[in-house]
Design a protein around this motif. Structure first.
Motif, PDB file in Angstrom:
ATOM      1  N   HIS A  84       4.854  -3.195  -4.133  1.00  0.00           N
ATOM      2  CA  HIS A  84       3.945  -2.674  -3.119  1.00  0.00           C
ATOM      3  C   HIS A  84       2.549  -3.272  -3.303  1.00  0.00           C
ATOM      4  CE1 HIS A  84       7.036   0.333  -2.335  1.00  0.00           C
ATOM      5  NE2 HIS A  84       7.027   0.653  -3.611  1.00  0.00           N
ATOM      6  N   HIS A  86      -1.472  -2.911  -3.300  1.00  0.00           N
ATOM      7  CA  HIS A  86      -2.322  -1.788  -3.677  1.00  0.00           C
ATOM      8  C   HIS A  86      -3.754  -2.001  -3.200  1.00  0.00           C
ATOM      9  CE1 HIS A  86      -3.990  -4.239  -6.889  1.00  0.00           C
ATOM     10  NE2 HIS A  86      -2.791  -4.425  -7.420  1.00  0.00           N
ATOM     11  N   THR A 325      -1.218   2.656  -4.063  1.00  0.00           N
ATOM     12  CA  THR A 325      -0.664   1.845  -2.976  1.00  0.00           C
ATOM     13  C   THR A 325      -1.449   2.097  -1.693  1.00  0.00           C
ATOM     14  OG1 THR A 325       0.946   3.496  -2.220  1.00  0.00           O
ATOM     15  CG2 THR A 325       1.637   2.020  -4.009  1.00  0.00           C
TER      16      THR A 325
END
Length: 565
Positions: A84, A86, A325
């Motif tokens: 993911h 961030h 995230t």
């Protein structure tokens, strides 16, 4: 409207200067110079934008001069898509999005932005083993998530995203060119290394060469600082064929190759986080100038500062497990608030993230929104005020415009620009003092209309849209659908290529394999069945393209495929 007002302000403040020190080009398009040392920055010749920007190559502000009038070529290092994205990533991409918007909207510069997607890497391979799926699946999943995150933060997409895996053939050719020019060598193990010793004192533009430490690698390296351009694949790793055996590209070479494939031997602006300056950008410069045989490949390097969690000296990072995230962040704050958070600090400075810093950004937006609502209420006659000093407000508005332009022309100084806007709001609020009963004097709605329009337009330049602040509107499942359609189309293309393969034999009998014709018809049926559902597949010879038509029935389906009939 913006460009003309900017130029007028800059001429008055003597910011515009003439371009000097031309860079000569050889007949092959490569730069050349015989009077400079390896680390001397060459001031470009061309179009002076009127801005000054901090150039990491010189560690000071320099006039921003572009090779082509009104056009900036801009390359940025994109994400390595294994996890993911961030807030540390978001901060860098939003900050540079703001700079590009300023160039485009306020200085009339067309920004041609290209970004690489690193979709093959040790981390991607490791993640694929952990998830028991192919590296391609991991890369595509997180690539689409990254693009959705950027849209949710209102980051304007680059003119083109380019994947490393789709450019390996270009990378191989680029490496061959560096070897041919005498700046790289292959080892018996199948590695290819850049030969730092071959470029003399040219290495070390971002950090002194004596301070640099080499990357781990083969014992057959000529210099510990030599870095990998190509490395042999290990068992169960993805690989590509090359003159040096099966393997895959090193990290740094991808950016040099892909940037050169789009912009050639000369680049105006290269951007990235400050952590990429060395060794990544250092090695990019070395490779690119060795390949193009030029004195200066990229004219300006812009680096954004790190994002820190308040109270921590360490940057936000996946490896340190101290990240938030983008998706989780947007559950608590809006994209407008994050942009204001970024605007309140200089793009190249480190920035502390905390609840208090986000509340400061939220408060600033709230103050602006409240003023605009009050000003509009006054214009409608719904807010009764004492007599307004109209001439003072017109003067304040003109001063604000000038201050904002000067601030942004000085290394994109957004904190100073925002401060000027907030100062205008303050003076506007001072005039909007409500009274219980109208004094019956003359009203001054026009000046407040001008102030509201200017503030709204200025914030819109930065990507802060006060008219449409509901961030959820841009978040949808479209990214997931695109990933599914891409995989489906690739599978269909492979099946179709198999069905279209010709039989061996005399040229007059080289038809399709009869037993494969049903596969070809099935491919045609799938294409036709998907069209009414909003997925338009177009067969173009041996390849296929696709697009989403948002569920609208296509009036026609282009059928330029080969069939057996």
């Amino acid at each position: 409207m913006w460009r003309f007002s900017v130029c007028a302000v800059l001429r008055k403040s003597n910011i515009l200067t003439a371009a000097q020190s031309a860079v000569r080009f050889t007949s092959t398009g490569a730069c050349s110079s015989s009077s400079v040392t390896g680390r001397t920055w060459l001031r470009p010749s061309g179009f002076d934008t009127g801005l000054k920007t901090f150039n990491s190559l010189t560690k000071q502000k320099e006039p921003l001069i572009l090779a082509r009038e009104g056009v900036a070529t801009w390359y940025s290092c994109g994400p390595t898509v294994y996890d993911h994205a961030h807030l540390g990533h978001a901060c860098s991409y939003v900050r540079f999005d703001i700079l590009q918007r300023i160039l485009s909207r306020m200085f009339g510069i067309t920004v041609i932005h290209a970004m690489v997607i690193t979709d093959i890497d040790d981390k991607i391979i490791k993640r694929s083993w952990e998830e028991n799926v192919s590296p391609t699946v991991i890369a595509r999943m997180y690539e689409e998530e990254f693009k959705r995150d950027m849209l949710s933060l209102k980051v304007i997409p680059p003119a083109v995203y380019l994947r490393v895996t789709e450019n390996v053939h270009h990378i191989v050719t680029f490496i061959e060119g560096i070897i041919k020019n005498g700046h790289a060598y292959a080892t018996k193990e199948g590695d290819v290394y850049f030969d730092i010793g071959s470029i003399g004192d040219r290495y070390g533009k971002f950090m002194a060469a004596v301070d640099s430490q080499g990357e781990p690698g083969s014992a057959n390296k000529r210099d510990a600082r030599d870095f990998a351009l190509w490395k042999p694949s290990k068992p169960q790793e993805p690989y590509w064929e090359s003159p040096w055996g099966r393997g895959r590209p090193g990290w740094h070479i991808e950016c040099s190759t892909i940037s050169s494939s789009v912009f050639g031997s000369q680049l105006d602006i290269h951007s990235g986080g400050i952590d990429l300056a060395f060794p990544h950008h250092e090695n990019e410069v070395a490779q690119s100038e060795a390949y193009h045989q030029c004195e200066q490949w990229a004219n300006y390097f812009l680096h954004s500062g790190h994002l820190h969690l308040k109270g921590s000296a360490e940057k936000m990072s996946k490896s340190l497990k101290n990240y938030i995230t983008i998706k989780d962040f947007l559950q608590s704050y809006s994209a407008n608030e994050f942009r204001m958070f970024c605007l309140l600090s200089k793009y190249r400075s480190a920035i502390d993230y905390s609840e208090s810093s986000m509340m400061e950004a939220r408060s600033s937006l709230g103050i602006i929104s409240t003023f605009m609502n009050d000003a509009q209420a006054y214009m409608k006659g719904q807010l009764q005020c004492s007599s307004v000093q109209e001439a003072v407000l017109w003067e304040r508005l003109a001063e604000t415009k000038s201050s904002v332009m000067k601030a942004l022309a000085d290394d994109f100084d957004t904190p100073r620009a925002i401060n000027a806007v907030m100062n205008l709001v303050y003076h506007g609020n001072c005039q909007l003092q409500p009274v219980s009963q109208s004094e019956g004097g003359a009203r001054s709605p026009a000046v407040f209309g001008a102030m509201v329009s200017y503030i709204r337009d200025a914030l819109d330049v930065f990507g802060v849209d006060l008219l449409h602040s509901k961030e959820a509107d841009v978040i949808s499942s479209a990214g997931n659908l695109e990933g599914v359609v891409e995989q489906l189309t690739r599978f269909r293309s492979d099946v179709r290529a198999f069905a279209l393969a010709r039989q061996d034999g005399p040229s007059n009998k080289r038809g399709l394999h009869p037993e494969r014709i049903p596969l070809l018809k099935a491919c045609d049926s799938l294409r036709n069945d998907l069209a009414p559902l909003g997925v338009l597949i177009k067969d173009r010879g041996a390849t296929s393209t696709w697009e989403l038509t948002q569920g609208k029935r296509s009036e026609s389906v282009q059928e330029d495929q080969e069939t057996s009939s």
